[in-house]
Every structure is written in C-alpha cells, then in structure tokens.
Design an enzyme around this catalytic site. Structure first.
Site, PDB file in Angstrom:
ATOM      1  CG  ASN A  10      53.783 -81.782  69.556  1.00 34.61           C
ATOM      2  OD1 ASN A  10      54.116 -82.919  69.595  1.00 34.61           O
ATOM      3  ND2 ASN A  10      54.040 -80.798  70.393  1.00 34.61           N
ATOM      4  NE  ARG A  87      58.151 -80.928  69.664  1.00 27.25           N
ATOM      5  CZ  ARG A  87      57.839 -81.274  70.968  1.00 27.25           C
ATOM      6  NH1 ARG A  87      56.826 -81.569  71.464  1.00 27.25           N
ATOM      7  NH2 ARG A  87      58.884 -81.056  71.644  1.00 27.25           N
ATOM      8  CG  HIS A 176      62.361 -75.992  74.198  1.00 23.91           C
ATOM      9  ND1 HIS A 176      62.830 -76.027  75.240  1.00 23.91           N
ATOM     10  CD2 HIS A 176      61.217 -76.953  74.209  1.00 23.91           C
ATOM     11  CE1 HIS A 176      61.938 -76.661  76.402  1.00 23.91           C
ATOM     12  NE2 HIS A 176      61.335 -77.147  75.677  1.00 23.91           N
ATOM     13  CG  LEU A 205      61.862 -69.250  80.808  1.00 25.27           C
ATOM     14  CD1 LEU A 205      61.743 -68.222  81.773  1.00 25.27           C
ATOM     15  CD2 LEU A 205      62.887 -70.115  81.030  1.00 25.27           C
ATOM     16  N   GLY A 206      58.770 -73.018  79.499  1.00 20.40           N
ATOM     17  CA  GLY A 206      57.340 -73.383  79.577  1.00 20.40           C
ATOM     18  C   GLY A 206      57.328 -74.613  80.625  1.00 20.40           C
ATOM     19  CG  ASN A 207      54.537 -77.715  81.446  1.00 21.80           C
ATOM     20  OD1 ASN A 207      54.437 -77.336  82.477  1.00 21.80           O
ATOM     21  ND2 ASN A 207      53.609 -77.913  80.573  1.00 21.80           N
ATOM     22  N   GLY A 208      58.841 -77.457  79.988  1.00 24.54           N
ATOM     23  CA  GLY A 208      60.167 -77.650  79.833  1.00 24.54           C
ATOM     24  C   GLY A 208      60.778 -76.177  79.636  1.00 24.54           C
ATOM     25  NE  ARG A 237      61.307 -82.310  81.295  1.00 26.37           N
ATOM     26  CZ  ARG A 237      61.245 -81.473  80.205  1.00 26.37           C
ATOM     27  NH1 ARG A 237      62.176 -81.639  79.422  1.00 26.37           N
ATOM     28  NH2 ARG A 237      60.199 -81.204  79.596  1.00 26.37           N
ATOM     29  NE  ARG A 281      49.132 -70.912  85.445  1.00 27.08           N
ATOM     30  CZ  ARG A 281      48.691 -71.709  84.219  1.00 27.08           C
ATOM     31  NH1 ARG A 281      47.858 -70.816  83.419  1.00 27.08           N
ATOM     32  NH2 ARG A 281      48.896 -72.751  83.746  1.00 27.08           N
ATOM     33  CB  ILE A 328      57.406 -69.458  82.863  1.00 25.36           C
ATOM     34  CG1 ILE A 328      56.708 -70.660  83.432  1.00 25.36           C
ATOM     35  CG2 ILE A 328      57.978 -68.685  84.078  1.00 25.36           C
ATOM     36  CD1 ILE A 328      57.613 -71.720  84.155  1.00 25.36           C
ATOM     37  N   GLY A 329      57.666 -67.382  80.360  1.00 27.95           N
ATOM     38  CA  GLY A 329      58.588 -66.229  79.829  1.00 27.95           C
ATOM     39  C   GLY A 329      57.538 -65.357  79.513  1.00 27.95           C
ATOM     40  CD  GLU A 330      54.561 -66.802  75.074  1.00 26.16           C
ATOM     41  OE1 GLU A 330      53.353 -66.788  74.721  1.00 26.16           O
ATOM     42  OE2 GLU A 330      55.416 -67.813  74.427  1.00 26.16           O
ATOM     43  CD  GLU A 381      57.432 -74.794  70.355  1.00 30.50           C
ATOM     44  OE1 GLU A 381      58.186 -75.826  70.393  1.00 30.50           O
ATOM     45  OE2 GLU A 381      56.504 -74.708  71.637  1.00 30.50           O
TER      46      GLU A 381
HETATM   47  P1  AMP Z   1      53.920 -74.028  78.154  1.00 33.45           P
HETATM   48  O1  AMP Z   1      54.527 -75.211  78.333  1.00 33.45           O
HETATM   49  O2  AMP Z   1      54.622 -73.036  77.369  1.00 33.45           O
HETATM   50  O3  AMP Z   1      52.323 -74.157  77.847  1.00 33.45           O
HETATM   51  O4  AMP Z   1      53.850 -73.387  79.539  1.00 33.45           O
HETATM   52  C1  AMP Z   1      53.387 -73.879  80.528  1.00 33.45           C
HETATM   53  C2  AMP Z   1      53.496 -73.246  81.894  1.00 33.45           C
HETATM   54  O5  AMP Z   1      53.478 -71.808  81.787  1.00 33.45           O
HETATM   55  C3  AMP Z   1      52.698 -73.502  83.157  1.00 33.45           C
HETATM   56  O6  AMP Z   1      53.388 -74.521  83.847  1.00 33.45           O
HETATM   57  C4  AMP Z   1      52.610 -72.547  84.023  1.00 33.45           C
HETATM   58  O7  AMP Z   1      53.713 -72.577  84.885  1.00 33.45           O
HETATM   59  C5  AMP Z   1      53.196 -71.293  83.209  1.00 33.45           C
HETATM   60  N1  AMP Z   1      52.152 -70.120  83.206  1.00 33.45           N
HETATM   61  C6  AMP Z   1      51.154 -69.998  82.264  1.00 33.45           C
HETATM   62  N2  AMP Z   1      50.582 -68.854  82.595  1.00 33.45           N
HETATM   63  C7  AMP Z   1      51.360 -68.562  83.637  1.00 33.45           C
HETATM   64  C8  AMP Z   1      51.220 -66.926  84.369  1.00 33.45           C
HETATM   65  N3  AMP Z   1      50.060 -66.226  84.158  1.00 33.45           N
HETATM   66  N4  AMP Z   1      51.930 -66.872  85.192  1.00 33.45           N
HETATM   67  C9  AMP Z   1      53.096 -67.617  85.485  1.00 33.45           C
HETATM   68  N5  AMP Z   1      53.319 -68.711  84.890  1.00 33.45           N
HETATM   69  C10 AMP Z   1      52.337 -69.111  83.971  1.00 33.45           C
END
Ligand code: AMP
Length: 395
Positions: A10, A87, A176, A205-208, A237, A281, A328-330, A381
C-alpha cells in the site's frame, strides 16, 4: 497445491505499508512500514513474529525501499512469492473489481489520477517499482472504489447538470471498499447466514471514516462520494458541510480554493471541533476529564455517524446487523454505545458488558436480547487484498 504467499503493498506519497500474507496462516509472517521516503529520515520498520527491526535508508525513494522489502518478503516466503497485491485508491468507473496488471491497467490507473491526485500516482510508483524488480511475478491492483460500483444510479449521482457526470466523471464513487467487503463477509460467517442473502449496515471508523449499506455481498450505498471528504466526521476531515460554505469563505474571508481544501481536509473533523487532537483515544480521555472541546467532538462524531447509518438503512430490504470496524470501531466501546443510543428507532441496543469485552481485535456481538445484531468485526484489508489477488491467479 502448495501453500501460497502474497505480498500486499500500500504505497502512499512518502510511505509504503506492506504485509506478507500466507493463505493458511492467520497472522502475517512479515509486516512493516517504510516512512519519510525521499527525505534524509527515510526508514523501514518491520516485524517478524515478535521481533522488530529498523533499517535507516537516508534519501531512499519508493524504488529503493521496495528493493529492500521485496527480497525480505521473498526470503520469508521460503524463496517463493506467488504474487503481489497492490492497493489502489481510485478505479473510477473503469474498474468494477480487481485486475491483473498490464499496460492497459496502468494506463487506466493513470487516467483515474485526476480523481485521486494524491493517491493514484503514489500507488503507480509502487506498482512500477515492483514490476521492474520482479517482472515475472503476477501483480494485481485492488481498488478502494470497485466494491461500490454496484450502487444504483440514484445512489451515485449528484443533483448537478448531467454533463458534469458524462464528460467529467462527477459522481459518487465511495472508498474503503476492501474493508466494507471483508467485514460484511466475516459478519455473515460469524452469525451463520449466507453472504448472498444478507443485509448489513457497516461503520468503518479509522482515521478516515465511512458508512456502507451492503446487501447480498454488494455495496448499495456509502457515505463517501467523489472524494473521501464526503460523509461522516473523521479525524481531520470535516465530512458533509453545506456546499455553499466554499462560496461563503471565499466571499467573506477571501480564502482561496487551496486554503478551503486544506482546512476541510487537514484541520477539521475531530481535530477541528475539539481544538485538541484527531485521535479518539486522546479525545475520550479528555472527555472524561471534562474537556468541553473533546466532549463536543465526541458527541458530534457519534450523532453524525448515527444519522449516516440511519440514512443507509434506506438501501436495505431488512437488517441482519450493524457492524463496527476500523481503529475506532474495533476499540472504542464509548463511541459504539453513544452512536447506538441515537438509533433507538431501529430497536438497536448495546449490552454494556459485551461491548466492553470487544477491544484490541476481539470480534463479537454486543447487542442486548431483543435488539437487532450489533457486531464488532476487526477489518483486515491486507488479507482481503491477498484473497482477491489469489482469486485472480486462480482464474
Ligand atoms: P485506523 O486508521 O483504522 O488504524 O484507526 C486509527 C484510529 O483508531 C486512531 O486515530 C484512533 O483514534 C483510533 N483508536 C485506536 N485505538 C483506539 C482506542 N483504544 N480507543 C479509541 N480509539 C482508538
């Protein structure tokens, strides 16, 4: 047939995320990240099992970094790599699925670069470097947008003059897709329903961040549009704003298109609302300590997300469940609980104990008895890209 190994790459504008995926192993034999490419700080970090290694490569570009990564991957694959899965962010309307890469595919990715000027050119650099280092190895492009090509026209068209669509490709594409596809298939397996007779609301729910309506394994609508700026609130964003905001800022503050773009893409979302951080977090800790900006950011994020999920329900014939995924979702039981509080009209209700158990990669169901299913499904992914690469090698 022997067990096959796919290297997944990626490429970003100054980074390469990579993972070696073995079709029979649940963990990756090798994974890593090359960062700060093109600068004196260029570095590759990788992990084999628990062992972590770092290699500083001052001034290395994508090709120089891949020249280190590819032999490493080949060694970890026991001397035999079966293919490389890349990717690629934007496949436009040209790509409705993944593609074995040849000259015409490279051309089409290049043509789509005008829709993703930051991403597609970086993806192409990675593909071209990998092809010149391993010319005999099959290489596959897996597009973020392809999964959403099944959206009906009434979901993907904007209400703007037709020539903007027919002559300039102005429509909703969605992103996504690899994650939405992976988690909706996993969710069907988890609850024992056939993928081709299933119906899901998905929140990645990640950075995007984006939401998606997935019916019988196909995307029927999604929150992101022409670009990954449309839709729900994200780390930096804005998500949806009144389109007249652009004119308002230009007229009242004299802002240029570049300033408005940068504000909406880099200084908005959780970061802009909280004035503190784009990281959920940090925000949740500050929220618990009574920080008003963090509280507002958390509340707006969850409410807008619930609103988007409710709108996605229009695309479903029924609901098998609501899926949370991404960093975030996980991990954030607080975001899941607050979002679901806004979805009472669908009878969704979170079980607090089950919700608290699902963190750090733990999949599970978190609804109370009587609520439609709510699932936490870790996304993967890299594995999805490897699966699509293998499917094309088999075809
Ligand atoms: P990703 O892009 O899927 O890696 O997600 C990144 C985002 O996940 C980060 O910006 C955090 O805001 C969020 N994240 C990771 N761990 C946690 C946690 N334990 N509680 C809340 N948000 C989290």
């Amino acid at each position: 047939m022997s067990v096959r190994n796919i290297l997944v790459i990626n490429c970003g504008s100054s980074s390469i995320k990579f993972a070696l995926v073995n079709e029979k192993q649940s963990t990756f034999p090798l994974q890593g990240l090359a960062e700060c490419l093109g600068s004196p700080e260029a570095v590759i970090q990788w992990q084999i099992g628990e062992a972590k290694e770092t290699l500083s490569l001052p001034g290395a570009d994508h090709a120089a970094a891949l020249a280190k990564i590819l032999p490493l991957a080949q060694e970890m694959a026991g001397g035999r790599l079966d293919g490389i899965g890349h990717r690629v962010v934007h496949g436009g309307e040209h790509f409705t699925g993944s593609s074995l890469i040849d000259a015409s595919v490279l051309d089409a990715i290049n043509t789509n670069a005008q829709l993703a000027p930051l991403h597609n050119p970086a993806n192409l650099i990675g593909i071209e470097a990998a092809m010149s280092l391993f010319p005999g190895l099959p290489q596959v492009s897996v597009f973020d947008t392809a999964f959403h090509q099944s959206m009906p026209e009434y979901a993907y068209r904007y209400a703007v003059p037709e020539f903007l669509y027919t002559e300039h490709g102005v429509r909703r594409y969605g992103f996504h897709g690899t994650s939405h596809r992976f988690v909706s298939q996993r969710a069907a397996e988890m609850v024992g329903v056939p993928v081709d007779d299933s119906s899901w609301l998905v929140a990645h729910l990640g950075n995007g961040c984006s939401t998606c309506a997935v019916v019988n394994g196909e995307s029927r609508d999604t929150s992101m549009g022409l670009t990954p700026l449309e839709g729900v609130v994200m780390g930096t964003r804005s998500g949806d704003v009144d389109p007249a905001l652009h004119m308002y800022l230009a007229r009242t503050l004299g802002w240029s298109i570049e300033q408005i773009d940068s504000m909406l893409t880099r200084d908005s979302g959780l970061k802009g609302l909280s004035g503190l951080s784009n990281d959920m977090r940090t925000l949740h800790e500050a929220y618990e300590a009574g920080h008003s900006g963090a509280t507002l950011a958390f509340e707006v994020f969850c409410y807008r997300l619930a609103k988007s999920l409710a709108s996605m329900a229009c695309a479903l014939p029924r609901v098998n469940g609501l899926i949370f995924t991404g960093g975030i979702g996980e991990n954030s039981s607080a975001v899941r609980a607050r979002t679901v509080e806004h979805l009472k009209v669908f009878n969704f209700q979170v079980d607090a104990q089950a919700n608290a158990r699902c963190t750090r990669g733990t999949a599970g169901q978190i609804q109370t008895e009587g609520s439609p299913r709510i699932l936490v499904v870790p996304t993967n992914e890299e594995r999805q890209i490897a699966l699509e690469t293998l499917a094309l090698l088999d075809a």
